[in-house]
Design an enzyme around this catalytic site. Structure first.
Site, short mmCIF file in Angstrom:
data_model
loop_
_atom_site.label_atom_id
_atom_site.label_comp_id
_atom_site.label_asym_id
_atom_site.label_seq_id
_atom_site.Cartn_x
_atom_site.Cartn_y
_atom_site.Cartn_z
N ASP A 200 61.36 29.43 27.06
CA ASP A 200 61.10 29.36 28.51
C ASP A 200 61.32 28.01 28.85
OD1 ASP A 200 59.97 29.08 31.08
OD2 ASP A 200 58.98 30.90 30.78
N HIS A 201 62.40 27.69 29.81
CA HIS A 201 62.80 26.18 29.73
C HIS A 201 61.33 25.57 30.62
CE1 HIS A 201 64.37 27.34 33.62
NE2 HIS A 201 64.35 25.96 34.12
N HIS A 263 58.55 32.26 33.87
CA HIS A 263 58.02 30.73 34.36
C HIS A 263 56.72 30.88 35.15
CE1 HIS A 263 62.11 30.41 33.26
NE2 HIS A 263 62.73 30.58 34.56
C1 BG6 Z 1 66.14 30.36 35.61
C2 BG6 Z 1 66.62 31.37 36.46
O1 BG6 Z 1 65.34 30.84 34.53
O2 BG6 Z 1 65.35 29.17 36.14
C3 BG6 Z 1 67.22 30.81 37.88
O3 BG6 Z 1 67.31 32.51 35.96
C4 BG6 Z 1 66.62 29.69 38.45
O4 BG6 Z 1 67.46 31.70 38.73
C5 BG6 Z 1 66.35 28.63 37.25
O5 BG6 Z 1 67.35 28.97 39.40
C6 BG6 Z 1 65.17 27.60 37.73
O6 BG6 Z 1 65.00 26.64 37.11
P1 BG6 Z 1 64.60 24.98 37.31
O7 BG6 Z 1 64.46 24.22 36.31
O8 BG6 Z 1 66.00 24.59 38.36
O9 BG6 Z 1 63.37 25.21 38.11
#
Ligand code: BG6
Length: 513
Positions: A200-201, A263
């Site tokens: 989960d980045h 997230h």
């Molecule tokens: C991803 C989603 O996991 O996270 C995207 O699939 C979203 O829809 C993105 O735009 C958001 O990531 P960050 O790091 O830009 O907040």
């Protein structure tokens, strides 16, 4: 080949087992968007900072036919475009010399036989030591085939002399509890849980990791961090982007599956969890999963009050007119997929009983901003007048992105003879305090997977517990019937008025971060 000596700053003051071992990273889906935009730029930055081991190799695997040289030059262009630091030609040549590519269909056993031979050759010629790190960066439909073919080819075992094999799995892990379980079972058939790294980045973001440091490395906040002092918590993940050509995927996912299940629930867990007994991966994950288990299950009888689903219609974002969701490519003209969701959830445990957590996430909001804000209770007895304005409660806001930092809002006396007070803020900013912007999440996550540190990855029971909640939520929504209201909001606005009403019923209002 003689590698650059790894710098290994992680080793400073730590035991030697934090040094990354020699090994081969195999990226499935190497010609895809994730590899180009995130993984290769992250690897380049890790290499530049000498985090990678002395001996390593990067093997791209994908369907698209191309040779090693073409793969390297495609990645060169991608890194030049997406790396947070500019590209140094010599360093790039060094990195590119460790890259190779195998074109194969993910179903084809022969492709895995070739991969196996190739990896063994790298062990002999490049000193990769039999250790393997597989990265599933393909569309999720390919995950089961890749895992099964790896296992059938014996590639779930380390190569000669190797000590470990690990597999990194991108999101989404399933689209409901049943499919997540099925995928987890397939993965665990060949890869035991300790070698599975579900990404989960958000957990790779510095500010998200700092939530734990902030809470548990300081003595002054934790005593206030509970139902007695916190009136409510707001977690916002707003994006100005729309679905950006991912209409087909997004139609299936919607904001709830795309952002909340993963997230936002991770942010909720880190905000609400109890202190772990240690920093061991499982000690932390044990506490996180307890938060998910404490979530009060959604019910049809309450869901209309506790949630708002909405879709954006045409509007203006950043001075530019943008189409509505239903006009986006690959989106049905009568789509009911939510691009915005707001939830009121409760955690039924001692720390948080009765304290609402308001969660909202949407595409095409006025700006990109993510934050966790704790709003504290009002003073028990007001001594100072507010000059007719509504009292501004003390608020602690953790800004996840951008302008990463933490602010605390409180009242202060305005200089002068009058007893006038005014809200002011105290601020910590990463940029100012540390003189640098936080690195990309994928750098940290790739390095941790290479080191075998699972702290920032999602354990099987976590992912299944969050799907269990999401399944109940969808069941509750379905019970409202197919005509249940789906609110609208103009692109570039802060979401539908129904979401404001949801908070107003509780005598509260959304922040404007
Ligand atoms: C991803 C989603 O996991 O996270 C995207 O699939 C979203 O829809 C993105 O735009 C958001 O990531 P960050 O790091 O830009 O907040």
């Amino acid at each position: 080949m003689a590698g650059r000596e790894p710098r290994n700053p992680l080793r400073e003051g730590m035991s030697d087992d934090r040094a990354p071992d020699a090994g081969a990273l195999v990226i499935f889906g190497a010609s895809g968007d994730l590899a180009r935009r995130k993984l290769l730029p992250a690897l380049y930055n890790l290499y530049l900072e000498r985090w990678l081991p002395g001996a390593f190799a990067i093997v791209g695997v994908a369907r698209r036919p191309m040779g090693d040289a073409e793969f390297a030059s495609t990645m060169h262009a991608a890194v030049a475009e997406h790396s947070r630091r500019s590209l140094d030609a010599t360093l790039w040549e060094e990195l590119a010399s460790r890259m190779s590519y195998i074109a194969t269909d993910f179903e084809d056993p022969q492709g895995y036989a070739r991969l196996r031979m190739h990896l063994e050759q790298l062990d002999r010629e490049r000193g990769t030591g039999g250790n393997r790190l597989y990265y599933l960066a393909t569309p999720p439909s390919a995950f089961p085939a890749i895992v099964l073919r790896l296992g059938e080819a014996g590639l779930h075992r380390a190569g000669p002399g190797g000590r470990w094999v690990r597999i990194v799995v991108e999101k989404p892990v399933g689209r409901d509890l049943a499919s997540a379980r099925e995928l987890n079972e397939t993965i665990n058939r060949y890869f035991p849980e300790r070698s599975v790294f579900r990404i989960d980045h958000y957990l790779g973001k510095e500010t998200v990791q700092n939530l734990m440091v902030f809470r548990f490395a300081n003595a002054i906040f934790e005593p206030l961090w509970n139902r007695q002092y916190v009136d409510h918590v707001q977690i916002t993940v707003a994006e100005s982007l729309g679905v950006e050509g991912r209409g087909r995927y997004y139609e299936e996912a919607g904001a709830t599956r795309d952002m909340v299940q993963n997230h936002m629930f991770q942010l909720l867990c880190l905000t609400a969890m109890e202190p772990p007994v240690s920093l061991a991966a499982d000690a932390i994950r044990d506490e996180k999963v307890k938060v998910l288990h404490a979530l009060r299950p959604p019910e049809a009888a309450r869901v209309a009050e506790d949630s708002v689903r909405a879709q954006y219609v045409a509007g203006v974002v950043g001075g530019r007119r943008v189409p509505g969701y239903r006009e986006e490519p690959a989106v049905a003209a009568d789509s009911r997929t939510e691009t915005y969701v707001a939830l009121r959830v409760f955690l039924d445990n001692w720390r948080w009983a009765g304290t609402p957590f308001y969660l909202r996430s949407g595409k095409r909001m006025p700006k990109r901003v993510s934050e966790v804000a704790l709003q504290f209770r009002d003073v028990p007895h007001r001594l100072f007048g507010t000059g007719g304005r509504r009292p501004v409660p003390n608020t602690l806001a953790v800004r996840i992105q951008p302008d990463e930092g933490i602010t605390l809002r409180f009242d202060a006396k305005v200089p002068g003879p009058q007893p006038r007070i005014q809200p002011v803020t105290m601020e910590f900013r990463y940029g100012t305090s540390f003189g640098q912007e936080p690195p990309e999440a994928y750098e940290r996550l790739l390095l941790d997977a290479w080191l075998g540190d699972a702290t920032l990855f999602i354990r099987r029971d976590e992912v299944e517990a969050s799907w269990a909640f999401v399944d109940q939520l969808f069941a509750a929504w379905e019970a409202l019937g197919p005509e249940a209201p789906l609110a609208e909001y103009p692109a570039g606005s802060w979401g539908p008025s129904e979401a404001d009403v949801m908070l107003a019923r509780d005598g509260r209002q959304w922040r404007r971060p």
